[in-house]
Design a protein around this motif. Structure first.
Motif, PDB file in Angstrom:
ATOM      1  N   LEU A 285       0.837  -1.194   0.000  1.00  0.00           N
ATOM      2  CA  LEU A 285       0.000   0.000   0.000  1.00  0.00           C
ATOM      3  C   LEU A 285       0.873   1.246   0.000  1.00  0.00           C
ATOM      4  O   LEU A 285       2.071   1.192   0.282  1.00  0.00           O
ATOM      5  CB  LEU A 285      -0.918   0.001   1.227  1.00  0.00           C
ATOM      6  CG  LEU A 285      -1.885  -1.190   1.322  1.00  0.00           C
ATOM      7  CD1 LEU A 285      -2.567  -1.220   2.675  1.00  0.00           C
ATOM      8  CD2 LEU A 285      -2.916  -1.141   0.195  1.00  0.00           C
ATOM      9  N   ARG A 286       0.250   2.373  -0.329  1.00  0.00           N
ATOM     10  CA  ARG A 286       1.006   3.631  -0.444  1.00  0.00           C
ATOM     11  C   ARG A 286       0.441   4.690   0.496  1.00  0.00           C
ATOM     12  O   ARG A 286      -0.752   4.755   0.729  1.00  0.00           O
ATOM     13  CB  ARG A 286       0.951   4.141  -1.883  1.00  0.00           C
ATOM     14  CG  ARG A 286       1.629   3.242  -2.914  1.00  0.00           C
ATOM     15  CD  ARG A 286       1.249   3.636  -4.325  1.00  0.00           C
ATOM     16  NE  ARG A 286      -0.213   3.473  -4.521  1.00  0.00           N
ATOM     17  CZ  ARG A 286      -0.849   3.812  -5.648  1.00  0.00           C
ATOM     18  NH1 ARG A 286      -0.179   4.353  -6.649  1.00  0.00           N
ATOM     19  NH2 ARG A 286      -2.148   3.630  -5.751  1.00  0.00           N
ATOM     20  N   VAL A 287       1.369   5.516   1.015  1.00  0.00           N
ATOM     21  CA  VAL A 287       1.027   6.690   1.830  1.00  0.00           C
ATOM     22  C   VAL A 287       1.373   7.925   1.006  1.00  0.00           C
ATOM     23  O   VAL A 287       2.492   8.036   0.494  1.00  0.00           O
ATOM     24  CB  VAL A 287       1.833   6.679   3.150  1.00  0.00           C
ATOM     25  CG1 VAL A 287       1.589   7.957   3.941  1.00  0.00           C
ATOM     26  CG2 VAL A 287       1.495   5.448   4.001  1.00  0.00           C
ATOM     27  N   VAL A 347       2.946  20.588   8.310  1.00  0.00           N
ATOM     28  CA  VAL A 347       2.280  19.885   7.212  1.00  0.00           C
ATOM     29  C   VAL A 347       3.308  19.517   6.145  1.00  0.00           C
ATOM     30  O   VAL A 347       4.015  20.378   5.615  1.00  0.00           O
ATOM     31  CB  VAL A 347       1.158  20.755   6.595  1.00  0.00           C
ATOM     32  CG1 VAL A 347       0.529  20.043   5.404  1.00  0.00           C
ATOM     33  CG2 VAL A 347       0.104  21.076   7.654  1.00  0.00           C
ATOM     34  N   ARG A 348       3.367  18.200   5.835  1.00  0.00           N
ATOM     35  CA  ARG A 348       4.258  17.730   4.772  1.00  0.00           C
ATOM     36  C   ARG A 348       3.432  16.912   3.780  1.00  0.00           C
ATOM     37  O   ARG A 348       2.400  17.402   3.324  1.00  0.00           O
ATOM     38  CB  ARG A 348       5.438  16.947   5.390  1.00  0.00           C
ATOM     39  CG  ARG A 348       6.329  17.839   6.296  1.00  0.00           C
ATOM     40  CD  ARG A 348       7.649  17.153   6.632  1.00  0.00           C
ATOM     41  NE  ARG A 348       8.483  18.027   7.477  1.00  0.00           N
ATOM     42  CZ  ARG A 348       8.653  17.904   8.779  1.00  0.00           C
ATOM     43  NH1 ARG A 348       8.031  16.913   9.423  1.00  0.00           N
ATOM     44  NH2 ARG A 348       9.414  18.739   9.461  1.00  0.00           N
ATOM     45  N   ASP A 349       3.862  15.696   3.453  1.00  0.00           N
ATOM     46  CA  ASP A 349       3.250  14.996   2.316  1.00  0.00           C
ATOM     47  C   ASP A 349       2.582  13.677   2.672  1.00  0.00           C
ATOM     48  O   ASP A 349       2.326  12.861   1.775  1.00  0.00           O
ATOM     49  CB  ASP A 349       4.327  14.723   1.252  1.00  0.00           C
ATOM     50  CG  ASP A 349       5.000  15.995   0.760  1.00  0.00           C
ATOM     51  OD1 ASP A 349       4.330  17.050   0.748  1.00  0.00           O
ATOM     52  OD2 ASP A 349       6.186  15.929   0.390  1.00  0.00           O
ATOM     53  N   SER A 350       2.264  13.439   3.929  1.00  0.00           N
ATOM     54  CA  SER A 350       1.743  12.121   4.296  1.00  0.00           C
ATOM     55  C   SER A 350       0.226  12.091   4.502  1.00  0.00           C
ATOM     56  O   SER A 350      -0.316  11.097   4.971  1.00  0.00           O
ATOM     57  CB  SER A 350       2.448  11.622   5.563  1.00  0.00           C
ATOM     58  OG  SER A 350       2.194  12.497   6.659  1.00  0.00           O
ATOM     59  N   VAL A 351      -0.452  13.187   4.130  1.00  0.00           N
ATOM     60  CA  VAL A 351      -1.911  13.257   4.283  1.00  0.00           C
ATOM     61  C   VAL A 351      -2.535  13.735   2.990  1.00  0.00           C
ATOM     62  O   VAL A 351      -2.058  14.702   2.371  1.00  0.00           O
ATOM     63  CB  VAL A 351      -2.315  14.211   5.433  1.00  0.00           C
ATOM     64  CG1 VAL A 351      -3.839  14.368   5.500  1.00  0.00           C
ATOM     65  CG2 VAL A 351      -1.786  13.700   6.767  1.00  0.00           C
ATOM     66  N   GLN A 352      -3.605  13.057   2.590  1.00  0.00           N
ATOM     67  CA  GLN A 352      -4.469  13.548   1.513  1.00  0.00           C
ATOM     68  C   GLN A 352      -5.863  12.996   1.772  1.00  0.00           C
ATOM     69  O   GLN A 352      -6.039  12.153   2.655  1.00  0.00           O
ATOM     70  CB  GLN A 352      -3.943  13.129   0.136  1.00  0.00           C
ATOM     71  CG  GLN A 352      -4.068  11.670  -0.208  1.00  0.00           C
ATOM     72  CD  GLN A 352      -3.588  11.375  -1.627  1.00  0.00           C
ATOM     73  OE1 GLN A 352      -2.714  12.059  -2.163  1.00  0.00           O
ATOM     74  NE2 GLN A 352      -4.143  10.347  -2.246  1.00  0.00           N
ATOM     75  N   PRO A 353      -6.876  13.476   1.051  1.00  0.00           N
ATOM     76  CA  PRO A 353      -8.227  12.947   1.271  1.00  0.00           C
ATOM     77  C   PRO A 353      -8.272  11.439   1.098  1.00  0.00           C
ATOM     78  O   PRO A 353      -7.457  10.861   0.359  1.00  0.00           O
ATOM     79  CB  PRO A 353      -9.066  13.662   0.202  1.00  0.00           C
ATOM     80  CG  PRO A 353      -8.328  14.950  -0.024  1.00  0.00           C
ATOM     81  CD  PRO A 353      -6.877  14.602   0.098  1.00  0.00           C
ATOM     82  N   PRO A 354      -9.203  10.765   1.769  1.00  0.00           N
ATOM     83  CA  PRO A 354      -9.266   9.292   1.678  1.00  0.00           C
ATOM     84  C   PRO A 354      -9.595   8.837   0.266  1.00  0.00           C
ATOM     85  O   PRO A 354     -10.247   9.553  -0.497  1.00  0.00           O
ATOM     86  CB  PRO A 354     -10.382   8.926   2.663  1.00  0.00           C
ATOM     87  CG  PRO A 354     -11.185  10.174   2.845  1.00  0.00           C
ATOM     88  CD  PRO A 354     -10.228  11.308   2.672  1.00  0.00           C
ATOM     89  N   PRO A 355      -9.133   7.630  -0.098  1.00  0.00           N
ATOM     90  CA  PRO A 355      -9.420   7.119  -1.444  1.00  0.00           C
ATOM     91  C   PRO A 355     -10.914   6.880  -1.631  1.00  0.00           C
ATOM     92  O   PRO A 355     -11.645   6.619  -0.674  1.00  0.00           O
ATOM     93  CB  PRO A 355      -8.620   5.815  -1.496  1.00  0.00           C
ATOM     94  CG  PRO A 355      -8.448   5.409  -0.057  1.00  0.00           C
ATOM     95  CD  PRO A 355      -8.353   6.687   0.717  1.00  0.00           C
ATOM     96  N   GLN A 356     -11.361   6.962  -2.874  1.00  0.00           N
ATOM     97  CA  GLN A 356     -12.779   6.770  -3.169  1.00  0.00           C
ATOM     98  C   GLN A 356     -13.206   5.328  -2.969  1.00  0.00           C
ATOM     99  O   GLN A 356     -14.293   5.054  -2.467  1.00  0.00           O
ATOM    100  CB  GLN A 356     -13.073   7.205  -4.622  1.00  0.00           C
ATOM    101  CG  GLN A 356     -12.848   8.688  -4.866  1.00  0.00           C
ATOM    102  CD  GLN A 356     -13.742   9.554  -3.993  1.00  0.00           C
ATOM    103  OE1 GLN A 356     -14.943   9.345  -3.928  1.00  0.00           O
ATOM    104  NE2 GLN A 356     -13.146  10.525  -3.305  1.00  0.00           N
ATOM    105  N   ALA A 357     -12.343   4.386  -3.371  1.00  0.00           N
ATOM    106  CA  ALA A 357     -12.692   2.962  -3.252  1.00  0.00           C
ATOM    107  C   ALA A 357     -12.066   2.390  -1.989  1.00  0.00           C
ATOM    108  O   ALA A 357     -10.951   2.757  -1.630  1.00  0.00           O
ATOM    109  CB  ALA A 357     -12.185   2.195  -4.477  1.00  0.00           C
ATOM    110  N   PRO A 358     -12.775   1.495  -1.302  1.00  0.00           N
ATOM    111  CA  PRO A 358     -12.160   0.855  -0.132  1.00  0.00           C
ATOM    112  C   PRO A 358     -10.958   0.017  -0.543  1.00  0.00           C
ATOM    113  O   PRO A 358     -10.872  -0.465  -1.669  1.00  0.00           O
ATOM    114  CB  PRO A 358     -13.299  -0.018   0.422  1.00  0.00           C
ATOM    115  CG  PRO A 358     -14.243  -0.224  -0.724  1.00  0.00           C
ATOM    116  CD  PRO A 358     -14.152   1.016  -1.563  1.00  0.00           C
ATOM    117  N   ARG A 359     -10.050  -0.172   0.398  1.00  0.00           N
ATOM    118  CA  ARG A 359      -8.801  -0.866   0.058  1.00  0.00           C
ATOM    119  C   ARG A 359      -9.026  -2.295  -0.386  1.00  0.00           C
ATOM    120  O   ARG A 359      -8.327  -2.795  -1.262  1.00  0.00           O
ATOM    121  CB  ARG A 359      -7.851  -0.859   1.258  1.00  0.00           C
ATOM    122  CG  ARG A 359      -7.184   0.466   1.487  1.00  0.00           C
ATOM    123  CD  ARG A 359      -5.996   0.318   2.418  1.00  0.00           C
ATOM    124  NE  ARG A 359      -6.319  -0.312   3.682  1.00  0.00           N
ATOM    125  CZ  ARG A 359      -6.880   0.314   4.715  1.00  0.00           C
ATOM    126  NH1 ARG A 359      -7.187   1.603   4.596  1.00  0.00           N
ATOM    127  NH2 ARG A 359      -7.122  -0.316   5.843  1.00  0.00           N
TER     128      ARG A 359
END
Length: 367
Positions: A285-287, A347-359
């Motif tokens: 998985l990716r962060v 704030v750096r690069d390890s947060v973005q909105p949640p993915p649209q599809a479940p994992r």
């Protein structure tokens, strides 16, 4: 040094005299003075008798008399759980820098979390004439800890020294100790709010340790932020794995196997986050594409993580500096004083909105 300090009554204020030590050891007061000052040759057997009598009586030379004969030491002792932790190392560096700027010496001791080692180090520093003894970091605040710290504070105070609790609260506001800490709860509230503002609702707190003062405050901030955003209490998911990279890696690996419906992780500190990042990568998985991750403390390496870590910056070095500065600035009024330092999000690069599809519906990735 034994358990003398632990067994002493914290309210006993009468100072043992050098005459009593001399009588116990069967020597003159001058001989006791020579042994304790270390400035004159004394037979080994005599020295041993005097030191044994001093320990038995819990004797500490009068701080003012010690200074008059040149035996006073401008010395600060800082007591840490470990020096390999970046946070502890930064606090110790702040203590040392502030002490050095004033011409004072700084001694560092580590306990590995062992209360007996802590007791012995504090007692040794008291006997050696350290003016400040600084205990660093969160603790499990049980009855044994409260009793131990009360003993430390009273014993140091009776010797003309000061106990400083750095990054942990005082178990009793009436004990003669200075408290310098940062606002763990506010920092946790802010970083959880950052994840919520990005759209996350399934947020796991990774790194709880029930009873630990620092982590309990972070969990409280996390829960409060979820509640303020209208989420029910059961939305909180706290994984009690403790701190450290290995703990974060193990807990994150298990979490990925058992709990598929979270989209963000709030790590109890940056080293837990480092372990979590590795476990996420090992799972293919990716962060932050699949899971967002935030930490706490903003250790120097946090910006070099892959990806660079969004985290809470705690004023670790300033915490150490402030502990020395405040205690020496107004020693008469430092006892019982409480100073709270602020935190802020980086704030750096390890947060973005949640993915649209479940994992579990995402395309297969290599494992």
């Amino acid at each position: 040094m034994g358990n003398d300090m632990a067994e002493a009554e914290p309210t006993a204020k009468r100072r043992v005299t050098i005459r009593e030590v001399a009588e116990r050891a069967g020597v003159s007061m001058a001989t006791v003075s020579r042994v304790l000052s270390g400035n004159h040759p004394v037979p080994a057997s005599t020295r041993a008798r005097v030191l044994r009598a001093s320990r038995d009586l819990d004797y500490v030379a009068n701080a003012h008399a010690r200074a008059l004969v040149g035996g006073g030491r401008k010395m600060v002792a800082v007591v840490l759980r470990q020096v390999t932790s970046p946070f502890y190392a930064q606090v110790a560096e702040g203590v040392e820098a502030e002490a050095a700027s004033r011409g004072w010496l700084c001694l560092v001791g580590t306990t590995g979390g062992d209360p007996q080692r802590e007791l012995e180090f504090v007692q040794l520093m008291r006997e050696e004439g350290a003016r400040l003894v600084i205990l660093v970091g969160g603790v499990v605040e049980d009855d044994a800890y409260r009793e131990r710290v009360a003993h430390y504070a009273q014993a140091l105070d009776s010797a003309g020294a000061r106990l400083v609790l750095c990054g942990r609260p005082a178990p009793d506001p009436d004990i003669p100790a200075l408290v310098v800490e940062f606002d763990n709860e506010a920092g946790a509230h802010a970083i959880t709010g950052h994840l919520l503002s990005a759209g996350h609702r399934g947020i796991v707190f990774l790194g709880g340790l029930p009873g630990n003062t620092a982590l309990d405050a972070r969990v409280a901030g996390y829960r409060a932020a979820l509640a303020e955003h209208g989420l029910p209490p059961e939305a909180a998911h706290v994984v009690d794995c403790g701190l450290g990279r290995a703990a974060g890696h193990r807990a994150m690996t298990q979490l990925l196997k058992e709990t598929p419906d979270f989209t963000a992780v709030f790590a109890g500190d940056d080293m837990v986050a480092a372990g979590a990042l590795r476990a996420i990568a090992e799972a293919g998985l990716r962060v932050p594409d699949d899971i967002s991750v935030v930490g706490y403390n903003d250790i120097p390496l946090a910006e070099d993580f892959n990806p660079p870590l969004t985290t809470v910056r705690t004023p670790a070095e300033e915490l150490g500096r402030a502990a020395v500065r405040i205690a020496l600035r107004d020693p008469e009024h430092a006892a019982g004083a409480h100073h709270l330092l602020g935190t802020h999000i980086v704030v750096r690069d390890s947060v973005q909105p949640p993915p649209q599809a479940p994992r579990d519906a995402a395309p297969d990735r290599p494992h």
